[in-house]
Design a protein around this motif. Structure first.
Motif, PDB file in Angstrom:
ATOM      1  N   SER A 126       0.799  -1.256   0.012  1.00  0.00           N
ATOM      2  CA  SER A 126       0.014  -0.115  -0.152  1.00  0.00           C
ATOM      3  C   SER A 126       0.836   1.446  -0.019  1.00  0.00           C
ATOM      4  O   SER A 126       0.282   2.296   0.041  1.00  0.00           O
ATOM      5  N   SER A 127       2.141   0.970  -0.115  1.00  0.00           N
ATOM      6  CA  SER A 127       2.989   2.393  -0.285  1.00  0.00           C
ATOM      7  C   SER A 127       3.106   2.893  -1.446  1.00  0.00           C
ATOM      8  O   SER A 127       3.210   2.270  -2.629  1.00  0.00           O
ATOM      9  N   ASP A 128       3.487   3.953  -1.341  1.00  0.00           N
ATOM     10  CA  ASP A 128       3.844   4.763  -2.726  1.00  0.00           C
ATOM     11  C   ASP A 128       5.175   4.795  -2.991  1.00  0.00           C
ATOM     12  O   ASP A 128       5.683   5.186  -4.001  1.00  0.00           O
ATOM     13  N   ASN A 129       6.135   4.472  -1.892  1.00  0.00           N
ATOM     14  CA  ASN A 129       7.547   4.120  -2.331  1.00  0.00           C
ATOM     15  C   ASN A 129       7.846   2.972  -2.660  1.00  0.00           C
ATOM     16  O   ASN A 129       6.830   1.917  -2.511  1.00  0.00           O
ATOM     17  N   TYR A 130       8.970   2.609  -3.307  1.00  0.00           N
ATOM     18  CA  TYR A 130       9.206   1.632  -3.658  1.00  0.00           C
ATOM     19  C   TYR A 130      10.734   1.093  -3.132  1.00  0.00           C
ATOM     20  O   TYR A 130      11.285  -0.148  -3.190  1.00  0.00           O
ATOM     21  N   LYS A 131      10.959   2.105  -1.909  1.00  0.00           N
ATOM     22  CA  LYS A 131      12.279   1.573  -1.220  1.00  0.00           C
ATOM     23  C   LYS A 131      12.037   1.437   0.244  1.00  0.00           C
ATOM     24  O   LYS A 131      11.578   2.358   0.794  1.00  0.00           O
ATOM     25  N   PHE A 224      26.546   6.534  11.606  1.00  0.00           N
ATOM     26  CA  PHE A 224      26.071   6.650  10.270  1.00  0.00           C
ATOM     27  C   PHE A 224      26.872   7.009   9.035  1.00  0.00           C
ATOM     28  O   PHE A 224      26.450   6.454   8.034  1.00  0.00           O
ATOM     29  N   GLU A 225      27.917   7.487   9.517  1.00  0.00           N
ATOM     30  CA  GLU A 225      29.146   7.485   8.185  1.00  0.00           C
ATOM     31  C   GLU A 225      29.290   6.087   7.730  1.00  0.00           C
ATOM     32  O   GLU A 225      29.639   6.175   6.459  1.00  0.00           O
ATOM     33  N   GLN A 226      29.372   5.023   8.548  1.00  0.00           N
ATOM     34  CA  GLN A 226      29.599   3.854   8.032  1.00  0.00           C
ATOM     35  C   GLN A 226      28.650   3.470   7.066  1.00  0.00           C
ATOM     36  O   GLN A 226      28.580   2.725   6.113  1.00  0.00           O
ATOM     37  N   VAL A 227      27.180   3.795   7.593  1.00  0.00           N
ATOM     38  CA  VAL A 227      26.119   3.359   6.880  1.00  0.00           C
ATOM     39  C   VAL A 227      25.977   4.078   5.543  1.00  0.00           C
ATOM     40  O   VAL A 227      25.542   3.446   4.524  1.00  0.00           O
ATOM     41  N   ARG A 228      26.296   5.422   5.577  1.00  0.00           N
ATOM     42  CA  ARG A 228      26.239   6.383   4.449  1.00  0.00           C
ATOM     43  C   ARG A 228      27.037   5.393   3.194  1.00  0.00           C
ATOM     44  O   ARG A 228      26.705   5.397   2.054  1.00  0.00           O
ATOM     45  N   LEU A 229      28.200   4.991   3.773  1.00  0.00           N
ATOM     46  CA  LEU A 229      29.122   4.434   2.703  1.00  0.00           C
ATOM     47  C   LEU A 229      28.460   3.034   1.947  1.00  0.00           C
ATOM     48  O   LEU A 229      28.649   2.950   0.745  1.00  0.00           O
ATOM     49  N   VAL A 230      27.675   2.423   2.696  1.00  0.00           N
ATOM     50  CA  VAL A 230      26.950   1.433   2.072  1.00  0.00           C
ATOM     51  C   VAL A 230      25.950   1.722   1.007  1.00  0.00           C
ATOM     52  O   VAL A 230      25.862   1.103   0.018  1.00  0.00           O
ATOM     53  N   PHE A 231      25.199   2.951   1.291  1.00  0.00           N
ATOM     54  CA  PHE A 231      24.160   3.286   0.504  1.00  0.00           C
ATOM     55  C   PHE A 231      24.817   4.023  -0.839  1.00  0.00           C
ATOM     56  O   PHE A 231      24.064   4.136  -1.781  1.00  0.00           O
ATOM     57  N   ALA A 232      26.184   4.518  -0.683  1.00  0.00           N
ATOM     58  CA  ALA A 232      26.663   5.329  -1.696  1.00  0.00           C
ATOM     59  C   ALA A 232      26.461   4.828  -3.189  1.00  0.00           C
ATOM     60  O   ALA A 232      26.248   5.477  -4.024  1.00  0.00           O
ATOM     61  N   PRO A 233      27.007   3.537  -3.467  1.00  0.00           N
ATOM     62  CA  PRO A 233      26.670   2.946  -4.597  1.00  0.00           C
ATOM     63  C   PRO A 233      25.539   3.012  -5.311  1.00  0.00           C
ATOM     64  O   PRO A 233      25.336   2.889  -6.516  1.00  0.00           O
ATOM     65  N   TYR A 234      24.143   2.936  -4.505  1.00  0.00           N
ATOM     66  CA  TYR A 234      23.258   3.007  -4.913  1.00  0.00           C
ATOM     67  C   TYR A 234      22.288   4.334  -5.139  1.00  0.00           C
ATOM     68  O   TYR A 234      21.163   4.305  -5.113  1.00  0.00           O
ATOM     69  N   GLU A 235      22.997   5.402  -5.024  1.00  0.00           N
ATOM     70  CA  GLU A 235      22.502   6.796  -4.847  1.00  0.00           C
ATOM     71  C   GLU A 235      21.649   7.060  -6.127  1.00  0.00           C
ATOM     72  O   GLU A 235      20.506   7.752  -5.695  1.00  0.00           O
ATOM     73  N   ARG A 236      22.178   6.745  -7.186  1.00  0.00           N
ATOM     74  CA  ARG A 236      21.253   7.193  -8.343  1.00  0.00           C
ATOM     75  C   ARG A 236      20.009   6.340  -8.534  1.00  0.00           C
ATOM     76  O   ARG A 236      19.147   6.972  -8.527  1.00  0.00           O
ATOM     77  N   ARG A 237      20.040   5.177  -8.056  1.00  0.00           N
ATOM     78  CA  ARG A 237      18.688   4.288  -8.089  1.00  0.00           C
ATOM     79  C   ARG A 237      17.777   4.881  -7.012  1.00  0.00           C
ATOM     80  O   ARG A 237      16.584   5.060  -7.151  1.00  0.00           O
ATOM     81  N   LEU A 238      18.441   5.534  -5.804  1.00  0.00           N
ATOM     82  CA  LEU A 238      17.725   5.895  -4.542  1.00  0.00           C
ATOM     83  C   LEU A 238      17.153   7.085  -4.801  1.00  0.00           C
ATOM     84  O   LEU A 238      16.086   7.581  -4.387  1.00  0.00           O
ATOM     85  N   LYS A 239      17.637   7.815  -5.846  1.00  0.00           N
ATOM     86  CA  LYS A 239      17.103   9.273  -6.021  1.00  0.00           C
ATOM     87  C   LYS A 239      15.746   9.220  -6.902  1.00  0.00           C
ATOM     88  O   LYS A 239      15.220  10.022  -7.292  1.00  0.00           O
ATOM     89  N   GLU A 240      15.853   8.225  -7.917  1.00  0.00           N
ATOM     90  CA  GLU A 240      14.772   7.784  -8.716  1.00  0.00           C
ATOM     91  C   GLU A 240      13.219   7.867  -7.880  1.00  0.00           C
ATOM     92  O   GLU A 240      13.121   7.225  -6.913  1.00  0.00           O
ATOM     93  N   ASN A 241      12.263   8.458  -8.465  1.00  0.00           N
ATOM     94  CA  ASN A 241      10.856   8.351  -7.944  1.00  0.00           C
ATOM     95  C   ASN A 241      10.154   7.267  -8.393  1.00  0.00           C
ATOM     96  O   ASN A 241      10.093   6.876  -9.414  1.00  0.00           O
TER      97      ASN A 241
END
Ligand code: ADP
Ligand code: C5P
Ligand code: MG
Length: 241
Positions: A126-131, A224-241
């Motif tokens: 039921s979410s509008d989000n896909y992430k 959180f600085e460690q966590v941020r590095l994990v998501f970094a390679p996915y940043e483009r995909r995460l910016k898509e709506n």
């Protein structure tokens, strides 16, 4: 909005794969009649449906999962689904499973997967989000298998907040949110359940190369600085709506 190809079982039904594959193919045939186009599977390109981006967040009680999830949501826009929060909401909503869930949480045990996965499924569909940032799940191999079978999806990222026991105990006992399970007896039980049931899940994802182990000791920002590095390679995909 992310929607699975089919909308399955009520909370009480079992999740045998034969049932699901049969149901799925029937619904797919029906869709072809009504729209002419079968809905896409995970990874498909249908404009109004897309592959979900799933992060599982693992770690013992008090390791800082919820705290870091809030920062991940702020930074990367994922939809936060805490399995524990959904179960507590279910208790508060007077559902038929309320007393079973309450007793299970009080004992620090794991609620049957069909209940928890169904709660997650409803939220995801039921979410509008896909992430999705799925916090405190899977807690056991049973949880993991049920999710894979019912949702037909696997995580893209698995975060594991690695924290020494004495630090987790200290944090839980000073959390002060009025939780029935934040007492020393239940915490001991939760830590035992974590070792026995959650560590095998962590090993499973380590073997599959999906596990990102985070040192959960330090300030919230340092972690959180460690966590941020994990998501970094996915940043483009995460910016898509
Ligand atoms: P979890 O969701 O893993 O059970 P929480 O995020 O609720 O853990 O954190 C448990 C408690 O510890 C909370 O009171 C929180 O404010 C505190 N906490 C979270 N991260 C840290 C940290 N890095 N250092 C000290 N205390 C923390
Ligand atoms: O993650 P959280 O600390 O909020 O979980 C609280 C309790 O909810 C757990 O100790 C467990 O009893 C229950 N739970 C569960 N299955 C999950 C997540 C939480 O049974 N996947
Ligand atoms: Mg939490």
């Amino acid at each position: 909005m992310w929607r699975r190809a089919t909308s399955f079982s009520p909370l009480i039904s079992s999740f045998k794969s034969s049932f699901f594959s049969q149901e799925a193919s029937q619904i797919k045939i029906l869709e072809m009649f009504t729209t002419g186009i079968p809905l896409q599977e995970k990874g498909g390109t249908c404009p109004n449906r897309r592959a979900p981006f799933i992060t599982f967040v693992l770690g013992g009680p008090g390791s800082g999962k919820g705290t870091q999830c809030a920062k991940i949501v702020d930074t990367f826009g994922l939809k936060h689904l805490s399995a524990g929060d959904l179960l507590r909401k279910e208790i508060a909503s007077d559902s038929e499973y309320g007393s079973m869930i309450l007793n299970t949480i009080r004992e620090g045990k794991i609620v049957p997967s069909k209940v928890t996965v169904e709660l997650l499924r409803r939220e995801m569909e039921s979410s509008d989000n896909y992430k999705f940032l799925i916090d405190g799940f899977p807690r056991s191999e049973e949880n993991r298998r049920a999710f894979e079978e019912i949702m037909e999806a696997e995580p893209d990222i698995v975060l594991f907040f690695n924290c020494p026991e004495e630090e987790m105990v200290k944090r839980v006992l000073s959390r002060n949110q009025g939780r029935i399970d934040d007492n020393i007896d239940t915490v001991r039980k939760r830590l035992k359940v974590f070792e026995e049931l959650n560590l095998p899940v962590i090993k499973h994802y380590a073997k599959r190369g999906k596990l990102h182990k985070i040192n959960a000791v330090g300030t919230v920002d340092e972690i959180f600085e460690q966590v941020r590095l994990v998501f970094a390679p996915y940043e483009r995909r995460l910016k898509e709506n």
